[in-house]
Design an enzyme around this catalytic site. Structure first.
Site, PDB file in Angstrom:
ATOM      1  N   CYS A 290       8.399  -6.906 -20.734  1.00  0.00           N
ATOM      2  CA  CYS A 290       8.324  -8.103 -19.877  1.00  0.00           C
ATOM      3  C   CYS A 290       7.176  -9.036 -20.262  1.00  0.00           C
ATOM      4  CB  CYS A 290       8.208  -7.693 -18.414  1.00  0.00           C
ATOM      5  SG  CYS A 290       9.540  -6.606 -17.902  1.00  0.00           S
TER       6      CYS A 290
ATOM      7  N   HIS B  84       5.064 -13.344 -14.691  1.00  0.00           N
ATOM      8  CA  HIS B  84       6.341 -12.651 -14.860  1.00  0.00           C
ATOM      9  C   HIS B  84       6.938 -12.401 -13.475  1.00  0.00           C
ATOM     10  CE1 HIS B  84       9.402  -9.825 -15.657  1.00  0.00           C
ATOM     11  NE2 HIS B  84       8.709  -8.749 -15.322  1.00  0.00           N
TER      12      HIS B  84
ATOM     13  N   ASN C 211      14.576  -9.967 -11.716  1.00  0.00           N
ATOM     14  CA  ASN C 211      13.575  -9.713 -12.762  1.00  0.00           C
ATOM     15  C   ASN C 211      14.308  -9.665 -14.096  1.00  0.00           C
ATOM     16  OD1 ASN C 211      11.972  -8.416 -14.700  1.00  0.00           O
ATOM     17  ND2 ASN C 211      10.951  -7.101 -13.208  1.00  0.00           N
TER      18      ASN C 211
HETATM   19  N1  COA Z   1      16.766   0.133  -0.635  1.00  0.00           N
HETATM   20  C1  COA Z   1      16.479   0.585   0.599  1.00  0.00           C
HETATM   21  N2  COA Z   1      15.478   1.444   0.856  1.00  0.00           N
HETATM   22  C2  COA Z   1      14.755   1.867  -0.209  1.00  0.00           C
HETATM   23  C3  COA Z   1      15.027   1.444  -1.524  1.00  0.00           C
HETATM   24  C4  COA Z   1      16.084   0.534  -1.712  1.00  0.00           C
HETATM   25  N3  COA Z   1      16.410   0.044  -2.924  1.00  0.00           N
HETATM   26  N4  COA Z   1      14.147   2.018  -2.349  1.00  0.00           N
HETATM   27  C5  COA Z   1      13.356   2.786  -1.598  1.00  0.00           C
HETATM   28  N5  COA Z   1      13.713   2.703  -0.302  1.00  0.00           N
HETATM   29  C6  COA Z   1      13.089   3.330   0.851  1.00  0.00           C
HETATM   30  C7  COA Z   1      12.574   4.740   0.560  1.00  0.00           C
HETATM   31  O1  COA Z   1      13.537   5.715   0.853  1.00  0.00           O
HETATM   32  C8  COA Z   1      11.407   4.832   1.482  1.00  0.00           C
HETATM   33  O2  COA Z   1      11.845   5.088   2.788  1.00  0.00           O
HETATM   34  P1  COA Z   1      10.961   5.966   3.827  1.00  0.00           P
HETATM   35  O3  COA Z   1       9.677   5.217   4.007  1.00  0.00           O
HETATM   36  O4  COA Z   1      11.821   5.995   5.052  1.00  0.00           O
HETATM   37  O5  COA Z   1      10.791   7.283   3.140  1.00  0.00           O
HETATM   38  C9  COA Z   1      10.814   3.443   1.494  1.00  0.00           C
HETATM   39  O6  COA Z   1      11.910   2.565   1.143  1.00  0.00           O
HETATM   40  C10 COA Z   1       9.687   3.236   0.508  1.00  0.00           C
HETATM   41  O7  COA Z   1      10.087   3.767  -0.759  1.00  0.00           O
HETATM   42  P2  COA Z   1       9.233   3.497  -2.057  1.00  0.00           P
HETATM   43  O8  COA Z   1       9.881   4.191  -3.212  1.00  0.00           O
HETATM   44  O9  COA Z   1       7.806   3.805  -1.754  1.00  0.00           O
HETATM   45  O10 COA Z   1       9.482   1.948  -2.239  1.00  0.00           O
HETATM   46  P3  COA Z   1       8.457   0.787  -2.593  1.00  0.00           P
HETATM   47  O11 COA Z   1       7.983   0.113  -1.392  1.00  0.00           O
HETATM   48  O12 COA Z   1       7.450   1.258  -3.589  1.00  0.00           O
HETATM   49  O13 COA Z   1       9.430  -0.213  -3.333  1.00  0.00           O
HETATM   50  C11 COA Z   1       9.937  -0.914  -5.565  1.00  0.00           C
HETATM   51  C12 COA Z   1      10.073   0.195  -4.529  1.00  0.00           C
HETATM   52  C13 COA Z   1      10.544  -0.411  -6.869  1.00  0.00           C
HETATM   53  C14 COA Z   1      10.679  -2.123  -5.085  1.00  0.00           C
HETATM   54  C15 COA Z   1       8.433  -1.262  -5.733  1.00  0.00           C
HETATM   55  O14 COA Z   1       7.682  -0.078  -5.932  1.00  0.00           O
HETATM   56  C16 COA Z   1       8.183  -2.204  -6.857  1.00  0.00           C
HETATM   57  O15 COA Z   1       8.664  -3.312  -6.871  1.00  0.00           O
HETATM   58  N6  COA Z   1       7.342  -1.801  -7.827  1.00  0.00           N
HETATM   59  C17 COA Z   1       7.039  -2.609  -8.952  1.00  0.00           C
HETATM   60  C18 COA Z   1       8.165  -2.507  -9.918  1.00  0.00           C
HETATM   61  C19 COA Z   1       8.150  -3.602 -10.916  1.00  0.00           C
HETATM   62  O16 COA Z   1       7.686  -4.682 -10.686  1.00  0.00           O
HETATM   63  N7  COA Z   1       8.680  -3.274 -12.087  1.00  0.00           N
HETATM   64  C20 COA Z   1       8.835  -4.204 -13.123  1.00  0.00           C
HETATM   65  C21 COA Z   1       7.606  -4.281 -13.911  1.00  0.00           C
HETATM   66  S1  COA Z   1       7.939  -5.364 -15.215  1.00  0.00           S
END
Ligand code: COA
Length: 324
Positions: A122, A246, A280
């Site tokens: 990215c 990004h 993204n």
């Molecule tokens: N839809 C609905 N619920 C979801 C979900 C989805 N797609 N993904 C996770 N959850 C739920 C989980 O089950 C969890 O529920 P709980 O609290 O009841 O247990 C809760 O949401 C939090 O899960 P978590 O895995 O901690 O999610 P998060 O808040 O970290 O979000 C991402 C996940 C991937 C969106 C986030 O971590 C992110 O954007 N990270 C950066 C990734 C990125 O930018 N990558 C590209 C780099 S170039």
């Protein structure tokens, strides 16, 4: 002893034109909730995406790059014969051989172009823009086309809700040429190889990420890189008119903007939010956001924009540019 002759160098470079391309098929959050346990509200709140585009068979890294690159050349008021270098930043091409750049150059009509692919995930566009600018400055290239093009839908497990809700397909391109006034600042780049396992490919060739760790890294480490790019360009945060990070996650974008404002960036600094309707798109996200913002009248020729890319590697790169 003979003395080697160097190519005549030029003082500065700038972006002469921008272009972008997206597949036609719009995929909403509700569409995704049909195939995985997710919902529109969660995706909007946690990631900021409302919809994204996925390509079909005819949309490839090469075809999208050709469309975006051709538009950038036209926007610069140039013909393909005015260019001699093509760089295609990508990490999603299905076949690394032959590289995308040679095919893109041929299809656009840039004859005998110097062409190569560049993979910094990215961060690829900002890496490529730095390289293109230095090639032109050193006299190795008259004008260079740098394109970020990605078909992430090819490498996403369509049922994996930690990646399939985020990534999408697109291309964005910029033409780089000589300029009396410097319009592309020095690149601030680097890698955090100790974090190599945070984003990668599974044995079944699907992308995976440690979402929370990447989120933490991006929201703490990227603003200092952006500040370094501003410093390298001899500017202050208050000089920045437009911030185009990004488009990884809208919350990451907002966190970077907040940190820069704490360091003196203006409240009226325009901040890119192209992720909302594009998702993204990895190396395509920065040039496409810039192109969309220009078309929408959000940025104007002469505005000072701060670009910063980051992603797998982990890799990062940023520079200050003057908008075409
Ligand atoms: N839809 C609905 N619920 C979801 C979900 C989805 N797609 N993904 C996770 N959850 C739920 C989980 O089950 C969890 O529920 P709980 O609290 O009841 O247990 C809760 O949401 C939090 O899960 P978590 O895995 O901690 O999610 P998060 O808040 O970290 O979000 C991402 C996940 C991937 C969106 C986030 O971590 C992110 O954007 N990270 C950066 C990734 C990125 O930018 N990558 C590209 C780099 S170039």
């Amino acid at each position: 002893m003979s003395t080697l002759r160097l190519a005549p160098a030029v003082q500065g470079t700038r972006i002469l034109g921008l272009g972008s391309a997206q597949p036609e098929r719009v995929v909403t959050n509700d569409d995704l909730s049909q195939v995985m346990d997710t919902n529109d509200q969660w995706i909007r709140e946690r990631v900021g995406i409302v919809e994204r585009r996925f390509g079909d068979e005819k949309d490839t890294v090469v075809s999208m790059a050709v469309e975006a690159g051709s538009k950038a050349i036209a926007a610069a008021g140039l013909a393909p014969s005015d260019l001699d270098t093509v760089i295609v930043a990508n990490c999603t091409t299905k076949k690394p051989i032959p590289n995308a750049a040679a095919q893109v150059a041929e299809l656009i009509g840039i004859k005998a172009a110097g062409g190569f692919d560049l993979n910094a995930a990215c961060a690829g566009f900002c890496y490529g823009l730095g390289v293109a600018s230095d090639l032109v400055r050193a006299g190795s290239s008259r004008r260079a086309l740098i394109i970020g093009s990605e078909k992430l839908s090819d490498i996403v497990d369509p049922t994996d809700r930690s990646t399939a809700i985020i990534f999408a397909d697109a291309a964005g391109a910029a033409v780089v040429g000589p300029s009396d006034e410097p319009g592309i600042g020095p690149v601030a780049w680097g890698t955090a190889g100790d974090l190599v396992d945070m984003i990668g490919m599974t044995e079944s060739a699907h992308i995976f990420q440690e979402g929370q760790s990447v989120f933490r890294w991006a929201t703490t480490k990227i603003a200092p890189i952006a500040l370094r790019a501003i410093d390298l360009a001899g500017l202050k945060p208050s000089d920045i008119d437009v911030l185009i990070p990004h488009q990884a996650n809208l919350r990451i974008v907002e966190a970077i903007a907040k940190k820069l404002r704490k360091e003196g960036a203006r409240e009226d600094m325009v901040v890119a939010d192209d992720i909302v309707y594009s998702g993204n798109t990895s190396s395509a996200s920065i040039p496409m956001a810039m192109d969309h913002m220009r078309a929408a009248g959000q940025i104007h020729s002469g505005d000072v924009a701060l670009l910063v890319g980051f992603g797998a590697g982990l890799s990062y790169a940023g520079q200050v540019v003057v908008c075409p």
